[in-house]
Scaffold this motif. Structure first.
Motif, PDB file in Angstrom:
ATOM      1  N   ASP A 144       0.826  -1.214   0.000  1.00 23.15           N
ATOM      2  CA  ASP A 144       0.000   0.000   0.000  1.00 23.15           C
ATOM      3  C   ASP A 144       0.856   1.258   0.000  1.00 23.15           C
ATOM      4  O   ASP A 144       0.558   2.237  -0.703  1.00 23.15           O
ATOM      5  N   GLU A 145       1.927   1.229   0.784  1.00 25.34           N
ATOM      6  CA  GLU A 145       2.789   2.414   0.869  1.00 25.34           C
ATOM      7  C   GLU A 145       3.570   2.631  -0.426  1.00 25.34           C
ATOM      8  O   GLU A 145       3.785   3.774  -0.843  1.00 25.34           O
ATOM      9  N   ILE A 146       3.996   1.532  -1.059  1.00 29.45           N
ATOM     10  CA  ILE A 146       4.679   1.650  -2.349  1.00 29.45           C
ATOM     11  C   ILE A 146       3.776   2.340  -3.353  1.00 29.45           C
ATOM     12  O   ILE A 146       4.179   3.289  -4.041  1.00 29.45           O
ATOM     13  N   TRP A 147       2.533   1.884  -3.440  1.00 28.10           N
ATOM     14  CA  TRP A 147       1.624   2.452  -4.444  1.00 28.10           C
ATOM     15  C   TRP A 147       1.259   3.896  -4.119  1.00 28.10           C
ATOM     16  O   TRP A 147       1.208   4.750  -5.019  1.00 28.10           O
ATOM     17  N   SER A 148       1.031   4.193  -2.846  1.00 30.76           N
ATOM     18  CA  SER A 148       0.683   5.577  -2.487  1.00 30.76           C
ATOM     19  C   SER A 148       1.859   6.518  -2.737  1.00 30.76           C
ATOM     20  O   SER A 148       1.661   7.678  -3.136  1.00 30.76           O
ATOM     21  N   THR A 149       3.085   6.015  -2.542  1.00 33.54           N
ATOM     22  CA  THR A 149       4.271   6.835  -2.838  1.00 33.54           C
ATOM     23  C   THR A 149       4.352   7.128  -4.328  1.00 33.54           C
ATOM     24  O   THR A 149       4.638   8.269  -4.743  1.00 33.54           O
ATOM     25  N   LEU A 150       4.099   6.122  -5.145  1.00 29.74           N
ATOM     26  CA  LEU A 150       4.122   6.325  -6.598  1.00 29.74           C
ATOM     27  C   LEU A 150       3.005   7.266  -7.040  1.00 29.74           C
ATOM     28  O   LEU A 150       3.209   8.109  -7.928  1.00 29.74           O
ATOM     29  N   GLU A 151       1.852   7.138  -6.431  1.00 24.76           N
ATOM     30  CA  GLU A 151       0.749   8.048  -6.773  1.00 24.76           C
ATOM     31  C   GLU A 151       1.097   9.486  -6.392  1.00 24.76           C
ATOM     32  O   GLU A 151       0.712  10.431  -7.101  1.00 24.76           O
ATOM     33  N   LEU A 203       5.964  13.957 -11.928  1.00 18.66           N
ATOM     34  CA  LEU A 203       7.178  13.228 -12.322  1.00 18.66           C
ATOM     35  C   LEU A 203       6.851  11.970 -13.124  1.00 18.66           C
ATOM     36  O   LEU A 203       7.703  11.443 -13.833  1.00 18.66           O
ATOM     37  N   ILE A 204       5.638  11.476 -12.971  1.00 14.88           N
ATOM     38  CA  ILE A 204       5.164  10.283 -13.679  1.00 14.88           C
ATOM     39  C   ILE A 204       3.786  10.597 -14.258  1.00 14.88           C
ATOM     40  O   ILE A 204       2.932  11.168 -13.575  1.00 14.88           O
ATOM     41  N   LYS A 205       3.574  10.216 -15.514  1.00 10.24           N
ATOM     42  CA  LYS A 205       2.267  10.459 -16.128  1.00 10.24           C
ATOM     43  C   LYS A 205       1.341   9.251 -16.006  1.00 10.24           C
ATOM     44  O   LYS A 205       0.140   9.403 -15.811  1.00 10.24           O
ATOM     45  N   LYS A 206       1.903   8.049 -16.131  1.00  5.96           N
ATOM     46  CA  LYS A 206       1.089   6.834 -16.045  1.00  5.96           C
ATOM     47  C   LYS A 206       1.789   5.829 -15.145  1.00  5.96           C
ATOM     48  O   LYS A 206       2.997   5.614 -15.257  1.00  5.96           O
ATOM     49  N   LEU A 207       1.000   5.181 -14.276  1.00  9.74           N
ATOM     50  CA  LEU A 207       1.526   4.183 -13.357  1.00  9.74           C
ATOM     51  C   LEU A 207       1.012   2.798 -13.734  1.00  9.74           C
ATOM     52  O   LEU A 207      -0.138   2.653 -14.161  1.00  9.74           O
ATOM     53  N   GLY A 208       1.865   1.792 -13.565  1.00  7.49           N
ATOM     54  CA  GLY A 208       1.397   0.457 -13.895  1.00  7.49           C
ATOM     55  C   GLY A 208       2.356  -0.623 -13.445  1.00  7.49           C
ATOM     56  O   GLY A 208       3.223  -0.413 -12.592  1.00  7.49           O
ATOM     57  N   LEU A 226      -6.914  -1.507  -7.565  1.00  9.36           N
ATOM     58  CA  LEU A 226      -5.710  -0.787  -7.968  1.00  9.36           C
ATOM     59  C   LEU A 226      -5.995   0.013  -9.247  1.00  9.36           C
ATOM     60  O   LEU A 226      -6.453  -0.546 -10.241  1.00  9.36           O
ATOM     61  N   ALA A 227      -5.711   1.308  -9.208  1.00  8.44           N
ATOM     62  CA  ALA A 227      -6.002   2.176 -10.355  1.00  8.44           C
ATOM     63  C   ALA A 227      -4.819   2.171 -11.320  1.00  8.44           C
ATOM     64  O   ALA A 227      -3.969   3.064 -11.299  1.00  8.44           O
TER      65      ALA A 227
END
Length: 237
Positions: free
Chosen positions: A111-118, A125-130, A146-147
């Protein structure tokens, strides 16, 4: 242009059919120039691809959309890792960032990894996450809700698992961008029968069907492999 350019050989000695090792700077420059002139706009790389990001940054990525990958980072290291990739690539932002090991999202730090990336995405800094996946099961095991903006997956004329398991259609329904890799199986599908490593002889029945079909349809291996992936409406790149 639906084609993208994979760049693992810009930084590593990679590929079943690779007999020359990591490509030279001159070859890398020529490949990028040819891609630009041919209308290719998507570049795929990764922090784990040796010196690929550094080499791409030194050659210049003007006009390209860059997708990179990260793996093996705890949440506290992600911000620095993303900024390091941007610095090596000499770009202000990544058009896509993928987790190289999607199973990390099922761990205690998921959860923390994904929230950090979001958060990094919200900063621009990032346009699309996946995620970059290897099997349908990787997608089955992802946390619910997961979005995802982008998924990179294997797809070729002899590997249709993502299609037969229904994942290509589901991702399209969810408006997730799909990038297909391994259309040539690291060059294996482009090799003449006599050139194939002995290790792959266990699949001779498949190779014979493939060779007969190519002959009947009067297609080269390149035409068949690329045409198969390009014709799939569920695949964006």
């Amino acid at each position: 242009m639906k084609l993208g350019l994979g760049t693992v050989q810009f930084g590593l000695d990679y590929g079943v059919s690779n007999s020359t090792g990591e490509i030279s700077n001159d070859e890398a420059s020529l490949i990028l120039d040819t891609a630009r002139s041919g209308g290719i706009r998507t570049i795929d790389t990764a922090a784990a691809y040796g010196s690929s990001e550094t080499r791409l940054g030194s050659l210049g990525l003007e006009g390209f959309e860059v997708v990179s990958k990260l793996s093996g980072f705890v949440p506290s290291e992600l911000d620095k890792a993303v900024r390091s990739s941007l610095a090596r690539l000499k770009v202000a932002s990544l058009d896509g960032l993928l987790l190289h090991r999607p199973g990390e999202l099922n761990g205690p730090d998921g959860d923390e990894i994904w929230s950090t990336l979001e958060h990094l995405k919200s900063e621009g800094l990032i346009k699309k996450l996946g995620v970059s996946v290897y099997s349908p099961e990787d997608l089955d095991r992802l946390p619910q809700g997961l979005a995802l903006d982008l998924v990179q997956l294997p797809y070729s004329i002899v590997d249709r698992r993502m299609e037969t398991y229904g994942w290509l259609a589901r991702l399209k329904e969810q408006a997730v961008e799909v990038h297909a890799r391994s259309a040539f199986l690291q060059g294996l599908l482009l090799m003449e029968p006599a050139e194939r490593p002995q290790h792959f002889s266990r699949w001779n029945d498949i190779w014979q069907i493939f060779e007969t079909w190519l002959s009947n349809e009067k297609l080269t291996r390149l035409e068949a492999c690329l045409g198969f992936a390009l014709a799939n409406p569920f695949i964006d790149r």
